[in-house]
Design a protein around this motif. Structure first.
Motif, PDB file in Angstrom:
ATOM      1  N   LEU A 558       0.824  -1.204   0.000  1.00  0.00           N
ATOM      2  CA  LEU A 558       0.000   0.000   0.000  1.00  0.00           C
ATOM      3  C   LEU A 558       0.861   1.259   0.000  1.00  0.00           C
ATOM      4  N   LEU A 559       0.194   2.396  -0.169  1.00  0.00           N
ATOM      5  CA  LEU A 559       0.854   3.689  -0.209  1.00  0.00           C
ATOM      6  C   LEU A 559       0.130   4.673   0.695  1.00  0.00           C
ATOM      7  N   SER A 560       0.884   5.649   1.180  1.00  0.00           N
ATOM      8  CA  SER A 560       0.297   6.773   1.905  1.00  0.00           C
ATOM      9  C   SER A 560       0.072   7.919   0.916  1.00  0.00           C
ATOM     10  N   GLU A 561      -0.118   9.112   1.436  1.00  0.00           N
ATOM     11  CA  GLU A 561      -0.427  10.260   0.592  1.00  0.00           C
ATOM     12  C   GLU A 561       0.804  10.828  -0.106  1.00  0.00           C
ATOM     13  N   ASP A 562       1.945  10.889   0.590  1.00  0.00           N
ATOM     14  CA  ASP A 562       3.113  11.621   0.111  1.00  0.00           C
ATOM     15  C   ASP A 562       4.353  10.738   0.139  1.00  0.00           C
ATOM     16  N   ILE A 563       5.380  11.193  -0.583  1.00  0.00           N
ATOM     17  CA  ILE A 563       6.639  10.461  -0.611  1.00  0.00           C
ATOM     18  C   ILE A 563       7.790  11.459  -0.704  1.00  0.00           C
ATOM     19  N   ALA A 564       8.898  11.142  -0.045  1.00  0.00           N
ATOM     20  CA  ALA A 564      10.089  11.990  -0.130  1.00  0.00           C
ATOM     21  C   ALA A 564      10.586  12.035  -1.571  1.00  0.00           C
ATOM     22  N   PHE A 565      11.228  13.134  -1.942  1.00  0.00           N
ATOM     23  CA  PHE A 565      11.682  13.303  -3.323  1.00  0.00           C
ATOM     24  C   PHE A 565      12.642  12.196  -3.753  1.00  0.00           C
ATOM     25  N   ASP A 566      13.395  11.630  -2.792  1.00  0.00           N
ATOM     26  CA  ASP A 566      14.313  10.548  -3.146  1.00  0.00           C
ATOM     27  C   ASP A 566      13.651   9.172  -3.074  1.00  0.00           C
ATOM     28  N   GLY A 567      12.360   9.145  -2.741  1.00  0.00           N
ATOM     29  CA  GLY A 567      11.620   7.888  -2.685  1.00  0.00           C
ATOM     30  C   GLY A 567      11.923   7.039  -1.472  1.00  0.00           C
ATOM     31  N   ALA A 568      12.675   7.573  -0.514  1.00  0.00           N
ATOM     32  CA  ALA A 568      13.138   6.753   0.601  1.00  0.00           C
ATOM     33  C   ALA A 568      12.090   6.553   1.688  1.00  0.00           C
ATOM     34  N   GLU A 569      11.111   7.446   1.774  1.00  0.00           N
ATOM     35  CA  GLU A 569      10.164   7.337   2.886  1.00  0.00           C
ATOM     36  C   GLU A 569       8.791   7.865   2.500  1.00  0.00           C
ATOM     37  N   LEU A 570       7.778   7.168   2.974  1.00  0.00           N
ATOM     38  CA  LEU A 570       6.400   7.603   2.797  1.00  0.00           C
ATOM     39  C   LEU A 570       5.989   8.534   3.933  1.00  0.00           C
ATOM     40  N   TRP A 571       5.145   9.511   3.598  1.00  0.00           N
ATOM     41  CA  TRP A 571       4.606  10.442   4.576  1.00  0.00           C
ATOM     42  C   TRP A 571       3.114  10.625   4.309  1.00  0.00           C
ATOM     43  N   GLY A 572       2.430  11.269   5.250  1.00  0.00           N
ATOM     44  CA  GLY A 572       1.015  11.557   5.080  1.00  0.00           C
ATOM     45  C   GLY A 572       0.136  10.406   5.526  1.00  0.00           C
ATOM     46  N   ASN A 573      -1.165  10.673   5.591  1.00  0.00           N
ATOM     47  CA  ASN A 573      -2.099   9.685   6.135  1.00  0.00           C
ATOM     48  C   ASN A 573      -2.118   8.409   5.301  1.00  0.00           C
ATOM     49  N   TYR A 574      -2.489   7.312   5.993  1.00  0.00           N
ATOM     50  CA  TYR A 574      -2.288   5.965   5.460  1.00  0.00           C
ATOM     51  C   TYR A 574      -3.420   5.045   5.907  1.00  0.00           C
ATOM     52  N   PRO A 575      -3.808   4.092   5.056  1.00  0.00           N
ATOM     53  CA  PRO A 575      -3.558   4.035   3.625  1.00  0.00           C
ATOM     54  C   PRO A 575      -4.381   5.106   2.915  1.00  0.00           C
ATOM     55  N   GLN A 576      -3.841   5.721   1.888  1.00  0.00           N
ATOM     56  CA  GLN A 576      -4.477   6.864   1.237  1.00  0.00           C
ATOM     57  C   GLN A 576      -5.264   6.397   0.018  1.00  0.00           C
ATOM     58  N   THR A 577      -6.555   6.679   0.012  1.00  0.00           N
ATOM     59  CA  THR A 577      -7.392   6.207  -1.096  1.00  0.00           C
ATOM     60  C   THR A 577      -6.944   6.801  -2.430  1.00  0.00           C
ATOM     61  N   TYR A 578      -6.600   8.088  -2.463  1.00  0.00           N
ATOM     62  CA  TYR A 578      -6.105   8.708  -3.695  1.00  0.00           C
ATOM     63  C   TYR A 578      -4.989   7.871  -4.321  1.00  0.00           C
ATOM     64  N   SER A 579      -4.003   7.509  -3.513  1.00  0.00           N
ATOM     65  CA  SER A 579      -2.827   6.805  -4.031  1.00  0.00           C
ATOM     66  C   SER A 579      -3.203   5.431  -4.568  1.00  0.00           C
ATOM     67  N   LEU A 580      -4.091   4.733  -3.877  1.00  0.00           N
ATOM     68  CA  LEU A 580      -4.499   3.399  -4.315  1.00  0.00           C
ATOM     69  C   LEU A 580      -5.344   3.476  -5.579  1.00  0.00           C
ATOM     70  N   VAL A 581      -6.144   4.537  -5.694  1.00  0.00           N
ATOM     71  CA  VAL A 581      -6.890   4.778  -6.925  1.00  0.00           C
ATOM     72  C   VAL A 581      -5.933   4.932  -8.100  1.00  0.00           C
ATOM     73  N   GLY A 582      -4.879   5.735  -7.905  1.00  0.00           N
ATOM     74  CA  GLY A 582      -3.905   5.928  -8.960  1.00  0.00           C
ATOM     75  C   GLY A 582      -3.247   4.632  -9.377  1.00  0.00           C
ATOM     76  N   LEU A 583      -2.920   3.797  -8.410  1.00  0.00           N
ATOM     77  CA  LEU A 583      -2.308   2.506  -8.713  1.00  0.00           C
ATOM     78  C   LEU A 583      -3.237   1.658  -9.569  1.00  0.00           C
ATOM     79  N   ILE A 584      -4.503   1.565  -9.174  1.00  0.00           N
ATOM     80  CA  ILE A 584      -5.466   0.752  -9.926  1.00  0.00           C
ATOM     81  C   ILE A 584      -5.651   1.296 -11.335  1.00  0.00           C
ATOM     82  N   ASN A 585      -5.831   2.597 -11.452  1.00  0.00           N
ATOM     83  CA  ASN A 585      -6.078   3.182 -12.771  1.00  0.00           C
ATOM     84  C   ASN A 585      -4.894   2.963 -13.710  1.00  0.00           C
ATOM     85  N   CYS A 586      -3.680   3.156 -13.195  1.00  0.00           N
ATOM     86  CA  CYS A 586      -2.503   2.981 -14.050  1.00  0.00           C
ATOM     87  C   CYS A 586      -2.300   1.515 -14.428  1.00  0.00           C
TER      88      CYS A 586
END
Length: 598
Positions: A558-586
């Motif tokens: 799963l994914l949260s809302e935000d991610i560090a620019f280097d991809g090393a860490e997730l930030w923001g509320n979790y699990p984030q529906t927006y992010s999972l929607v993007g995964l499914i659509n793509c």
């Protein structure tokens, strides 16, 4: 152990919780997702130094050597296997029961933990420490021969067990020679054999989820990722009312020390639209139908007037924002917010999202309750509001707290409201109304093309008459405002990518807001870029970036809302529906077709 978002959600569309990599339940609210967190260690500063505060529920193994966790296939049932230094292995199964019983879905506000010896004999200790009033103090306890009651909060809970209650009360380590179960739920007697009942609930809950997954139309590639995202989106639905929350948590900051700590345990009409859109692509009509009931009630209450961008899961309009003074916050990064000031905002895109969510019901013959002419007429005042407000300032979908503008995304969603009402009217044979709404849509389109197009820069701008960039401009293709091959869109995509991309990931916007400049990327925006790449012919590049996003998921997939620019860490509320929607659509867009394996 430093806190992170490597957490496993469990739930049943009424209860929900998060289990960490040590097998502790560190977040769960009662009596519903937006309630008081009985387990709130997730929002403490350092639970390893002061484990007695803020609430958790653990099953610990003495001399622990390793932990292995995974979901049972195609379910939200979590298996945690803990091995001690001598090789003994203990399994903990965590789930919230959900299955059909007596002609309805049984989904109590309850958590089940089944503890089993798999290899050898280990010594285990159970700590159950729920808190009340947002971490103010531990719940009071009373006990009986087979239960412990936790009293004093908004909800009295009862833990029923076939383990020795005195072991649990004293948090005493004991030999795990036989399996035992724990049922934490309503303050009611458990009038059945606990072990046999929990085994039956496990079997029936497993069957429910696997049968639900079997109804999904999933892409050929990335099936596991899509299935896990779909299950988790369903866990974010509050089935009693049909609401869909944006995330299961509150106040996980967007980046370290940012103060951008928001309570996402409410139903944003925008987020819910994207959820039902993604699940519709997988054929999950059940969540759409339930959410449409929620929307009809919201529209009824609005009576043709203002509609808020978000409501409580029980349709509560007032979500007054306040601070939880007794919780220090994720890694001590407060504040911890309860409620969300955005309920006071003007966000005109919501009128479009209501109609975009609803319009499928005029065309979809699968639905138990297809939309009617009466439903169409109920929606028309929503469309009139969209037309009235399409060129008025609002706070935008990004919910700026300190400024308003006429935002292109909001105007485009108002256009979509009129356009789709025209489509629905034609479907119903209401030709006069179709002409009315098509005329409305044409006028809104003309305003957008005139005022959002920046001729000097040769691209669309985020605001009327402005030059700002905003990742939401990538959505103009998705709502069919422009075609993918429109040269205006190609120029806009290029500008958005150049201005907002940081490494592999996308910002929402780059300008400072009420809290300064953004310092993390917004995951849904990266998925929007992936979609835009594919639609503009850059499919191989889109697939590479999509695979990189998949690598950034937690162990739960799963994914949260935000991610560090280097991809090393997730930030923001979790699990984030927006992010999972993007995964499914793509995944749906980029996957090879099923015909390629036939």
């Amino acid at each position: 152990m430093t806190q992170n978002l490597d957490l496993f959600p469990i739930g049943n569309c009424a209860a929900s919780g998060l289990v960490d990599r040590a097998g502790r339940l560190v977040w769960a609210c009662a009596p519903r997702v937006d309630g008081d967190p009985m387990f709130a260690t997730l929002l403490s500063d350092d639970p390893t130094e002061n484990p007695d505060t803020h609430g958790f529920w653990s099953v610990e193994v003495e001399n622990q050597a390793s932990v292995r966790q995974s979901y049972l296939r195609n379910t939200p049932i979590l298996s945690t296997e803990i091995t001690d230094a001598d090789g003994a292995v203990v399994q903990v199964l965590d789930f919230c029961p959900r299955y059909r019983q007596f002609g309805r879905i049984y989904r109590p506000m309850a958590f089940i933990r089944m503890v089993r010896p798999l290899v050898g004999v280990a010594r285990v200790r159970v700590r159950t420490r729920p808190m009340i009033n947002w971490g103010e103090r531990p719940a009071d306890r009373t006990s009986g021969s087979n239960h412990i009651r936790f009293v004093g909060g908004a909800t009295t809970l009862r833990l029923t067990t076939d383990a020795a209650v005195s072991h649990l009360l004293a948090e005493r380590a004991f030999r795990l020679e036989e399996p035992f179960s724990m049922f934490l739920g309503p303050d009611e007697g458990f009038d059945a054999d606990l072990a046999a009942t929990c085994e039956r609930m496990l079997k029936e809950t497993t069957a429910y989820w696997r049968h639900w997954v079997r109804t999904l139309s999933i892409p050929l590639e990335w099936q596991e990722a899509v299935i896990r995202s779909a299950i988790t989106l369903k866990l974010c639905a509050h089935e009693e009312t049909g609401a869909i929350v944006a995330a299961l948590t509150t106040s996980i900051p967007e980046h370290a020390g940012s103060g951008r700590n928001w309570d996402y345990r409410y139903c944003w009409l925008r987020d819910a639209y994207y959820v039902v859109q993604a699940l519709n692509r997988l054929g999950a009509a059940d969540i759409l139908e339930n959410y449409l009931g929620y929307l009809r009630n919201i529209v009824d209450c609005a009576a043709g007037g203002h509609i808020q961008p978000l409501y409580g899961v029980g349709m509560e309009p007032s979500l007054t924002e306040r601070f939880a003074e007794h919780l220090p916050g994720y890694r001590g990064m407060g504040p911890v917010r309860i409620g969300n000031q955005a309920h006071e905002h003007l966000q005109h895109d919501v009128y479009g999202q209501i109609i975009l969510s609803t319009v499928q019901a005029f065309f979809d013959e699968r639905l138990l309750r297809p939309a009617s002419v009466a439903d169409f007429h109920q929606l028309e005042p929503v469309g009139e509001r969209a037309f009235e407000l399409h060129d008025e300032p609002d706070a935008s979908l990004w919910e700026f707290r300190g400024r308003e503008n006429i935002h292109t995304y909001s105007a485009v969603m108002c256009w979509a409201a009129c356009d789709r009402l025209g489509n629905a009217a034609e479907r119903l044979g209401l030709l006069e109304r179709a002409a009315h709404w098509n005329d409305r849509a044409a006028k809104v389109r003309a305003a957008i093309e005139d005022r959002a197009w920046n001729a000097k820069l040769g691209r669309f701008a985020a605001t009327f008459g402005g030059d700002e960039l905003d990742a939401s401009l990538l959505q103009l293709v998705d709502v069919r405002f422009v075609k993918p091959d429109d040269p205006r869109m190609a120029a806009t995509i290029a500008a958005v990518e150049k201005g907002l991309r940081r490494g592999s990931y996308m910002l929402r916007y780059a300008i400072p807001d009420d809290f300064g400049e953004p310092k993390t990327a917004f995951n849904i925006c990266t998925f929007w870029l992936i979609e835009a790449m594919h639609l503009s012919g850059r499919t191989e590049e889109a697939r590479r970036l999509f695979k990189e996003m998949l690598e950034r998921r937690t162990a739960a997939g799963l994914l949260s809302e935000d991610i560090a620019f280097d991809g090393a860490e997730l930030w923001g509320n979790y699990p984030q529906t927006y992010s999972l929607v993007g995964l499914i659509n793509c995944a749906t867009m980029l996957s090879k077709p099923w015909t390629s394996v036939r």
